[in-house]
Design a protein around this motif. Structure first.
Motif, PDB file in Angstrom:
ATOM      1  N   CYS A 332       0.870  -1.189   0.000  1.00  0.00           N
ATOM      2  CA  CYS A 332       0.000   0.000   0.000  1.00  0.00           C
ATOM      3  C   CYS A 332       0.899   1.229   0.000  1.00  0.00           C
ATOM      4  O   CYS A 332       1.618   1.464   0.972  1.00  0.00           O
ATOM      5  CB  CYS A 332      -0.891   0.006   1.244  1.00  0.00           C
ATOM      6  SG  CYS A 332      -1.777  -1.538   1.563  1.00  0.00           S
ATOM      7  N   THR A 333       0.873   2.003  -1.065  1.00  0.00           N
ATOM      8  CA  THR A 333       1.787   3.139  -1.195  1.00  0.00           C
ATOM      9  C   THR A 333       1.040   4.464  -1.183  1.00  0.00           C
ATOM     10  O   THR A 333       0.126   4.676  -1.976  1.00  0.00           O
ATOM     11  CB  THR A 333       2.610   3.032  -2.491  1.00  0.00           C
ATOM     12  OG1 THR A 333       3.251   1.748  -2.535  1.00  0.00           O
ATOM     13  CG2 THR A 333       3.674   4.111  -2.546  1.00  0.00           C
ATOM     14  N   HIS A 334       1.465   5.340  -0.290  1.00  0.00           N
ATOM     15  CA  HIS A 334       0.936   6.705  -0.234  1.00  0.00           C
ATOM     16  C   HIS A 334       1.369   7.448  -1.492  1.00  0.00           C
ATOM     17  O   HIS A 334       2.562   7.580  -1.764  1.00  0.00           O
ATOM     18  CB  HIS A 334       1.494   7.385   1.023  1.00  0.00           C
ATOM     19  CG  HIS A 334       1.326   8.875   1.063  1.00  0.00           C
ATOM     20  ND1 HIS A 334       0.565   9.497   2.022  1.00  0.00           N
ATOM     21  CD2 HIS A 334       1.839   9.871   0.283  1.00  0.00           C
ATOM     22  CE1 HIS A 334       0.622  10.811   1.838  1.00  0.00           C
ATOM     23  NE2 HIS A 334       1.376  11.057   0.781  1.00  0.00           N
ATOM     24  N   ALA A 335       0.395   7.916  -2.269  1.00  0.00           N
ATOM     25  CA  ALA A 335       0.685   8.703  -3.472  1.00  0.00           C
ATOM     26  C   ALA A 335      -0.417   9.738  -3.640  1.00  0.00           C
ATOM     27  O   ALA A 335      -1.566   9.381  -3.881  1.00  0.00           O
ATOM     28  CB  ALA A 335       0.785   7.809  -4.707  1.00  0.00           C
ATOM     29  N   ILE A 336      -0.066  10.998  -3.515  1.00  0.00           N
ATOM     30  CA  ILE A 336      -1.053  12.080  -3.652  1.00  0.00           C
ATOM     31  C   ILE A 336      -0.892  12.811  -4.979  1.00  0.00           C
ATOM     32  O   ILE A 336      -1.858  13.064  -5.685  1.00  0.00           O
ATOM     33  CB  ILE A 336      -0.959  13.045  -2.446  1.00  0.00           C
ATOM     34  CG1 ILE A 336      -1.508  12.351  -1.196  1.00  0.00           C
ATOM     35  CG2 ILE A 336      -1.720  14.341  -2.721  1.00  0.00           C
ATOM     36  CD1 ILE A 336      -1.501  13.191   0.062  1.00  0.00           C
ATOM     37  N   GLY A 337       0.331  13.139  -5.350  1.00  0.00           N
ATOM     38  CA  GLY A 337       0.547  13.863  -6.598  1.00  0.00           C
ATOM     39  C   GLY A 337       0.505  12.973  -7.834  1.00  0.00           C
ATOM     40  O   GLY A 337       0.708  11.760  -7.750  1.00  0.00           O
ATOM     41  N   ASP A 338       0.253  13.569  -8.997  1.00  0.00           N
ATOM     42  CA  ASP A 338       0.149  12.786 -10.235  1.00  0.00           C
ATOM     43  C   ASP A 338       1.464  12.126 -10.626  1.00  0.00           C
ATOM     44  O   ASP A 338       1.480  11.025 -11.171  1.00  0.00           O
ATOM     45  CB  ASP A 338      -0.401  13.639 -11.385  1.00  0.00           C
ATOM     46  CG  ASP A 338       0.370  14.926 -11.634  1.00  0.00           C
ATOM     47  OD1 ASP A 338       1.341  15.210 -10.894  1.00  0.00           O
ATOM     48  OD2 ASP A 338      -0.006  15.673 -12.565  1.00  0.00           O
ATOM     49  N   ARG A 339       2.592  12.767 -10.307  1.00  0.00           N
ATOM     50  CA  ARG A 339       3.893  12.147 -10.600  1.00  0.00           C
ATOM     51  C   ARG A 339       4.049  10.866  -9.776  1.00  0.00           C
ATOM     52  O   ARG A 339       4.475   9.826 -10.308  1.00  0.00           O
ATOM     53  CB  ARG A 339       5.026  13.129 -10.284  1.00  0.00           C
ATOM     54  CG  ARG A 339       6.439  12.530 -10.352  1.00  0.00           C
ATOM     55  CD  ARG A 339       6.888  12.269 -11.776  1.00  0.00           C
ATOM     56  NE  ARG A 339       8.189  11.613 -11.837  1.00  0.00           N
ATOM     57  CZ  ARG A 339       9.365  12.251 -11.890  1.00  0.00           C
ATOM     58  NH1 ARG A 339       9.395  13.591 -11.877  1.00  0.00           N
ATOM     59  NH2 ARG A 339      10.493  11.577 -11.968  1.00  0.00           N
ATOM     60  N   THR A 340       3.708  10.922  -8.498  1.00  0.00           N
ATOM     61  CA  THR A 340       3.881   9.745  -7.644  1.00  0.00           C
ATOM     62  C   THR A 340       2.939   8.629  -8.048  1.00  0.00           C
ATOM     63  O   THR A 340       3.332   7.454  -8.073  1.00  0.00           O
ATOM     64  CB  THR A 340       3.637  10.103  -6.168  1.00  0.00           C
ATOM     65  OG1 THR A 340       4.122  11.409  -5.916  1.00  0.00           O
ATOM     66  CG2 THR A 340       4.330   9.120  -5.253  1.00  0.00           C
ATOM     67  N   HIS A 368      -4.694   7.249  -0.956  1.00  0.00           N
ATOM     68  CA  HIS A 368      -5.100   8.632  -1.263  1.00  0.00           C
ATOM     69  C   HIS A 368      -5.429   8.828  -2.743  1.00  0.00           C
ATOM     70  O   HIS A 368      -6.534   9.238  -3.063  1.00  0.00           O
ATOM     71  CB  HIS A 368      -4.078   9.666  -0.790  1.00  0.00           C
ATOM     72  CG  HIS A 368      -3.659   9.500   0.630  1.00  0.00           C
ATOM     73  ND1 HIS A 368      -4.571   9.463   1.665  1.00  0.00           N
ATOM     74  CD2 HIS A 368      -2.448   9.312   1.195  1.00  0.00           C
ATOM     75  CE1 HIS A 368      -3.924   9.271   2.795  1.00  0.00           C
ATOM     76  NE2 HIS A 368      -2.635   9.171   2.542  1.00  0.00           N
ATOM     77  N   ALA A 369      -4.467   8.568  -3.650  1.00  0.00           N
ATOM     78  CA  ALA A 369      -4.732   8.721  -5.090  1.00  0.00           C
ATOM     79  C   ALA A 369      -5.514  10.008  -5.364  1.00  0.00           C
ATOM     80  O   ALA A 369      -6.470  10.009  -6.130  1.00  0.00           O
ATOM     81  CB  ALA A 369      -5.510   7.503  -5.611  1.00  0.00           C
TER      82      ALA A 369
END
Length: 542
Positions: A332-340, A368-369
């Motif tokens: 499960c990876t935290h990624a908020i920005g579009d690059r991430t 988050h996505a």
């Protein structure tokens, strides 16, 4: 959430599981001498609500420390710290969390890169180090005393090790003086000096978190990152039969020894009569939008030249993804920005192709996505990646998020629940508490209205992305259970499943939208036992 049987009048429970669903006449045959009968008097009951992303012990610690989540100005924070300093012994740390500069109704005169500076905070607490986490958890605010302890002062060639931080930033003024703001990985400079928690304080936080969650109707929670001490606390509660709701744990990826230990012994599923499961790993790919730490493909609209932070090297994300997959752990990876989001999707896809046998039913998640490039949205459904989103973030953040991203990016890929559902992905819901209050009704309302909790704007933000009420309930029940491989034992009211229920003061599926936030929790039932009843104090009940 049972497609074949959407409504019923009565449920019978035995030994913590559902044994009958039907009408009030037929249920009578299950009544015995010792049967406890609860008459809901026409109120609505659904499967027990599951928060798919929160920080369980953080909820308890937020109650134990200064709760800044309702502050509307820097001055309010200063006043709260001043009061705390009066009651603190010299040298004691004053800790808190919840401030968010973009939500303040008034801004301080002096701002550096969009943040306040420490002078007023330092003035009211000269003898006590103060350390206050941003609501997002991705920035912090320290006073002079705390910075002195950590060795952070004016630019000093002898101390350059604390000035350059990979994946983070110490924000400084035009003279090079630290403002007190530590962004993303730079928080570790102060963190290492903050007194560490122990089993005793963790246990107190856990009791407080149970109470807070149960009164909000939650029967389960996915805990988004636990270290070895946290896990020891959870196992202690299981051993002592003190678990009051069900927890699904993500191992902290920052502790390689912890990961290697769990790789060796494998996932722990259904401990303590299905009260605790440990079978996933949490990674942090970037920061938060509020602190401008989310990693973007294009620069921030309100900070030219700044793209956010890659808080964990993608090479490490790639390694943990491959290792987790090989050892039977969900990633499960935290990624908020579009690059991430793009980087993580690429890494997941490569891992699946490299290990196709282990990749079957992997249910990897992106936490988050929040902001996704249009070309990456379909990939969630194509790859079977679960977007674990928190609708309440849209409600809280959308009014100022447009300043960070601009209108085009907001409309294209921010908080796009409907687009993700249409891609075939299962969207699961939550609050990210204590970033937001652990209130599922507020997140349900945000899911279906796309409005702030003040009911603004008329029609909602980007209304095409609204969930239906059934989709919103599913994101908090059956699909939330799916996100933890538990849809066969929970998430719907079906025969043989765990008797976890949430009871409301009104029917959240039918009441007018503007009345949804008036909904109160009447009962929270876990394993057929009343864990919370409105009007009764069950916090000390074993």
């Amino acid at each position: 959430m049972d497609a074949k049987n959407k409504k019923a009048e009565a449920v019978a429970v035995n030994d913590g599981k559902i044994v009958f669903i039907g009408n009030t006449v037929e249920v009578e045959k299950f009544k015995g001498e010792n049967t406890k009968v609860i008459d809901l008097e026409g109120k609505t009951m659904t499967p027990g609500l599951i928060d798919s992303h929160a920080h369980f012990l953080g909820i308890g610690y937020n109650i134990m420390n200064l709760d800044l989540s309702n502050t509307t100005s820097y001055d309010e924070i200063v006043d709260m710290v001043a009061e705390a300093a009066k009651n603190a012994k010299p040298g004691d740390w004053i800790l808190g969390r919840g401030w968010h500069q973009s939500k303040w109704t008034t801004q301080p005169e002096k701002l550096v890169k969009g943040f306040q500076t420490h002078e007023l905070l330092s003035e009211v607490s000269p003898d006590n180090p103060v350390y206050l986490r941003h609501a997002s958890g991705h920035a912090s605010f320290a006073n002079t005393k705390a910075m002195e302890i950590a060795g952070v002062s004016t630019l000093d060639p002898e101390r350059m090790d604390v000035h350059e931080v990979e994946g983070g930033e110490i924000i400084r003024d035009e003279l090079g003086n630290p403002t007190g703001i530590f962004n993303e990985t730079a928080m570790g400079i102060i963190d290492m000096y903050v007194p560490k928690a122990g089993i005793e304080s963790n246990s107190k936080a856990m009791e407080l978190a149970f109470e807070e969650c149960l009164k909000n109707g939650l029967t389960g929670m996915h805990d988004a990152s636990s270290d070895s001490l946290d896990i020891a606390t959870y196992l202690k509660f299981v051993d002592e039969d003190k678990m009051k709701m069900r927890l699904y744990i993500m191992l902290s990826s920052s502790d390689t020894a912890l990961l290697n230990d769990w790789y060796a012994k494998g996932p722990a599923i259904g401990l303590g009569n299905d009260m605790l499961t440990i079978r996933s790993i949490k990674l942090y790919g970037d920061g938060a939008l509020g602190s401008r730490g989310a990693w973007l493909l294009e620069e921030y609209s309100d900070r030219p030249g700044h793209f956010g932070h890659e808080t964990t090297p993608m090479s490490y994300v790639k390694k943990v993804t491959a290792d987790g997959l090989a050892n039977g752990f969900q990633v499960c990876t935290h990624a908020i920005g579009d690059r991430t989001n793009r980087e993580v999707l690429d890494i997941y896809e490569a891992a699946f192709k490299a290990n196709p046998e282990k990749a079957k039913d992997r249910r990897f998640r992106i936490e988050h996505a929040q902001h996704i490039s249009a070309q990456d949205i379909p990939r969630f459904g194509e790859l079977g990646v679960i977007p674990a989103m928190q609708a309440i973030h849209m409600s809280s953040d959308r009014p100022w998020a447009i300043e960070r991203l601009g209108k085009g990016r907001i409309e294209e890929g921010a908080y796009v629940w409907k687009k993700l559902l249409e891609s075939g992905a299962k969207v699961i819901n939550g609050t990210d508490a204590p970033v937001e209050p652990v209130n599922p009704i507020a997140s349900f309302y945000a899911s279906v209205s796309r409005k702030t909790l003040k009911g603004e704007p008329e029609g909602g933000y980007e209304p095409s992305q609204k969930m239906t009420r059934e989709e919103a309930l599913r994101s908090y029940t059956l699909d939330a259970a799916y996100g933890a491989f538990e849809e066969d034992i929970k998430g719907s009211i079906e025969l043989g499943k765990l008797a976890d229920f949430t009871v409301y003061s009104q029917d959240i599926m039918d009441v007018p939208e503007d009345q949804l936030l008036d909904t109160e929790i009447e009962y929270t039932i876990v394993g057929g036992e009343v864990a919370y009843k409105k009007g009764e104090n069950l916090s000390m009940k074993d």
